[in-house]
Design a protein around this motif. Sequence first.
Motif, short mmCIF file in Angstrom:
data_model
loop_
_atom_site.label_atom_id
_atom_site.label_comp_id
_atom_site.label_asym_id
_atom_site.label_seq_id
_atom_site.Cartn_x
_atom_site.Cartn_y
_atom_site.Cartn_z
N GLY A 155 -49.17 24.56 -9.77
CA GLY A 155 -48.39 25.67 -9.22
C GLY A 155 -47.50 26.25 -10.34
N PRO A 156 -46.31 26.77 -10.03
CA PRO A 156 -45.80 26.95 -8.66
C PRO A 156 -46.44 28.17 -8.01
CG PRO A 156 -44.23 27.82 -10.23
CD PRO A 156 -45.35 27.22 -11.05
N PHE A 157 -46.64 28.06 -6.71
CA PHE A 157 -47.19 29.17 -5.95
C PHE A 157 -46.05 29.95 -5.32
CE2 PHE A 157 -50.54 25.96 -6.08
CZ PHE A 157 -51.63 26.72 -6.48
N PRO A 158 -46.02 31.27 -5.51
CA PRO A 158 -44.92 32.08 -4.96
C PRO A 158 -44.97 32.07 -3.43
CG PRO A 158 -46.65 33.49 -5.82
CD PRO A 158 -47.00 32.10 -6.22
N PRO A 159 -43.85 32.39 -2.78
CA PRO A 159 -43.78 32.32 -1.32
C PRO A 159 -44.85 33.15 -0.62
CG PRO A 159 -41.59 32.56 -2.24
CD PRO A 159 -42.55 32.72 -3.38
N GLY A 226 -51.86 17.78 -3.73
CA GLY A 226 -50.57 18.45 -3.85
C GLY A 226 -50.70 19.76 -4.60
N MET A 227 -49.62 20.57 -4.50
CA MET A 227 -49.59 21.84 -5.21
C MET A 227 -48.27 22.04 -5.94
SD MET A 227 -49.45 24.40 -1.92
CE MET A 227 -48.05 24.45 -0.80
N ILE A 228 -47.67 20.89 -6.34
CA ILE A 228 -46.42 20.96 -7.11
C ILE A 228 -46.51 20.13 -8.39
CG2 ILE A 228 -44.95 21.49 -5.14
CD1 ILE A 228 -44.22 18.52 -5.03
N GLY A 229 -47.72 19.69 -8.75
CA GLY A 229 -47.91 18.92 -9.96
C GLY A 229 -49.38 18.69 -10.23
N ALA A 230 -49.78 18.87 -11.49
CA ALA A 230 -51.19 18.72 -11.86
C ALA A 230 -51.54 17.24 -12.00
CB ALA A 230 -51.48 19.46 -13.16
N THR A 231 -52.42 16.76 -11.14
CA THR A 231 -52.87 15.38 -11.24
C THR A 231 -54.14 15.30 -12.09
OG1 THR A 231 -54.25 15.47 -9.24
CG2 THR A 231 -51.91 14.93 -8.95
N ALA A 232 -54.65 14.11 -12.27
CA ALA A 232 -55.83 13.91 -13.12
C ALA A 232 -57.10 14.48 -12.50
CB ALA A 232 -56.02 12.43 -13.42
N ILE A 233 -57.16 14.61 -11.18
CA ILE A 233 -58.33 15.08 -10.43
C ILE A 233 -59.54 14.20 -10.76
CG2 ILE A 233 -59.60 17.10 -9.62
CD1 ILE A 233 -57.53 18.89 -10.79
N THR A 234 -59.31 12.91 -10.69
CA THR A 234 -60.37 11.93 -10.95
C THR A 234 -60.56 11.06 -9.71
OG1 THR A 234 -58.78 10.34 -11.85
CG2 THR A 234 -59.84 11.86 -13.40
N ALA A 235 -61.61 10.25 -9.75
CA ALA A 235 -61.87 9.32 -8.65
C ALA A 235 -62.46 8.04 -9.20
CB ALA A 235 -62.82 9.94 -7.63
N SER A 236 -62.21 6.95 -8.48
CA SER A 236 -62.82 5.66 -8.79
C SER A 236 -63.32 5.04 -7.50
CB SER A 236 -61.81 4.71 -9.44
OG SER A 236 -61.47 5.14 -10.75
N ILE A 237 -64.51 4.47 -7.58
CA ILE A 237 -65.11 3.80 -6.42
C ILE A 237 -65.31 2.34 -6.82
CG2 ILE A 237 -67.04 3.78 -4.82
CD1 ILE A 237 -67.55 6.76 -6.04
N THR A 238 -64.58 1.45 -6.19
CA THR A 238 -64.63 0.04 -6.54
C THR A 238 -65.42 -0.74 -5.51
OG1 THR A 238 -62.47 0.18 -7.60
CG2 THR A 238 -63.25 -2.02 -7.04
N GLY A 239 -66.26 -1.63 -6.00
CA GLY A 239 -67.03 -2.50 -5.12
C GLY A 239 -66.82 -3.95 -5.47
N THR A 240 -67.47 -4.83 -4.75
CA THR A 240 -67.29 -6.26 -4.97
C THR A 240 -67.85 -6.72 -6.30
OG1 THR A 240 -69.30 -6.58 -3.66
CG2 THR A 240 -67.20 -6.85 -2.52
N THR A 241 -68.76 -5.93 -6.91
CA THR A 241 -69.37 -6.36 -8.17
C THR A 241 -69.32 -5.28 -9.26
OG1 THR A 241 -71.58 -5.67 -7.43
CG2 THR A 241 -70.94 -7.95 -6.99
N GLY A 242 -68.45 -4.28 -9.10
CA GLY A 242 -68.39 -3.26 -10.13
C GLY A 242 -67.57 -2.06 -9.70
N ARG A 243 -67.57 -1.04 -10.54
CA ARG A 243 -66.79 0.16 -10.27
C ARG A 243 -67.49 1.37 -10.88
NH1 ARG A 243 -62.81 -0.66 -13.50
NH2 ARG A 243 -62.99 1.16 -14.89
#
Length: 322
Positions: A155-159, A226-243
């Motif tokens: 953001g920031p996004f105006p009103p 969110g729209m008030i801070g730039a996050t990494a925009i990543t994902a992780s999928i964890t399993g019992t034997t790996g990720r």
Amino acid sequence: MTRWGILATGQIAGRFAEDLRLVPGAELVAVGSRTRESAELFAARHGVPRAYASWADLATDPDLDVIYVATPHAAHHEAAMTCLAGDKAVLVEKPCTLDLATSSELVETALARGRFLMEAMWMRCNPLILRVVELIADGAIGEVTHVRADFGLAGPFPPEHRMRARTLGGGALLDLGVYPVSLAHLLLGVPQHVHAWAKLSPEGVDENTGLVLGWDSGAVATLSCGMIGATAITASITGTTGRIDLPEPFYRPGAAVLHRPGAEPETVPADLAGGGYQHEAVEVQRCLAAGLIESPLVPHAASLEVMALLDDIRARIGVAYA
């Protein structure tokens, strides 16, 4: 040849038009807007033969097979219903509508008319995401125990921006959070436990939202938007034997990285031709050629289940649309 129309003329509509050039057998023949000027400017920019000054005129063009609805999501229901009334197949941008009731009405109308309807959740048509789903189904990381994903913009996004307008379905959840939620749903289905918190804007929409979803299997998902801070925009999928890690942007990643104990990380690359919208167009055309009225990649049930979950989350964080 599949003859396409595009309803709306904004940024996403333009990107879709460009990607449609990459789809074998696709022809963009018409665009519709609420104003003639906007439709004609878009048509000139993208080489579209016909421009309509109303949604209804586009929907009743007899030379169209399918219409892509690219409006902001507050208008999805009205626009898609207009297209269905014109007996057109419809690809409607995500989220399908603002709530479960109107999404259900779209699905019921499409089924009653025998017309194809698909939500444009392009992540579910992305070849690399589909490959990740295959790897997990084949046991590459064991049983999924945790999904983590974030999508935050600075953001920031105006009103006056649509992201802050409650009457337009504003807020982070429906615009951005639909991606982390859809990823968790794709991998684990409907959660049995939902916890959510959000900071609301003065307009009453969510600015920063955190979610914890739980399944009776023991799996959890920790998601944020969110729209008030730039996050990494990543994902992780964890399993019992790996990720499996999905780098930015996780909904259209350039690669997936498989981590398993005792082995070097394995990178699964993606084909990044185009902007990524072409994959959903390919799926629509495949379904139409097969005579289907819903996609097995983005089935009606999945769209409705995610919409129900978004409704639940909005109720918990106190966001209600007019």
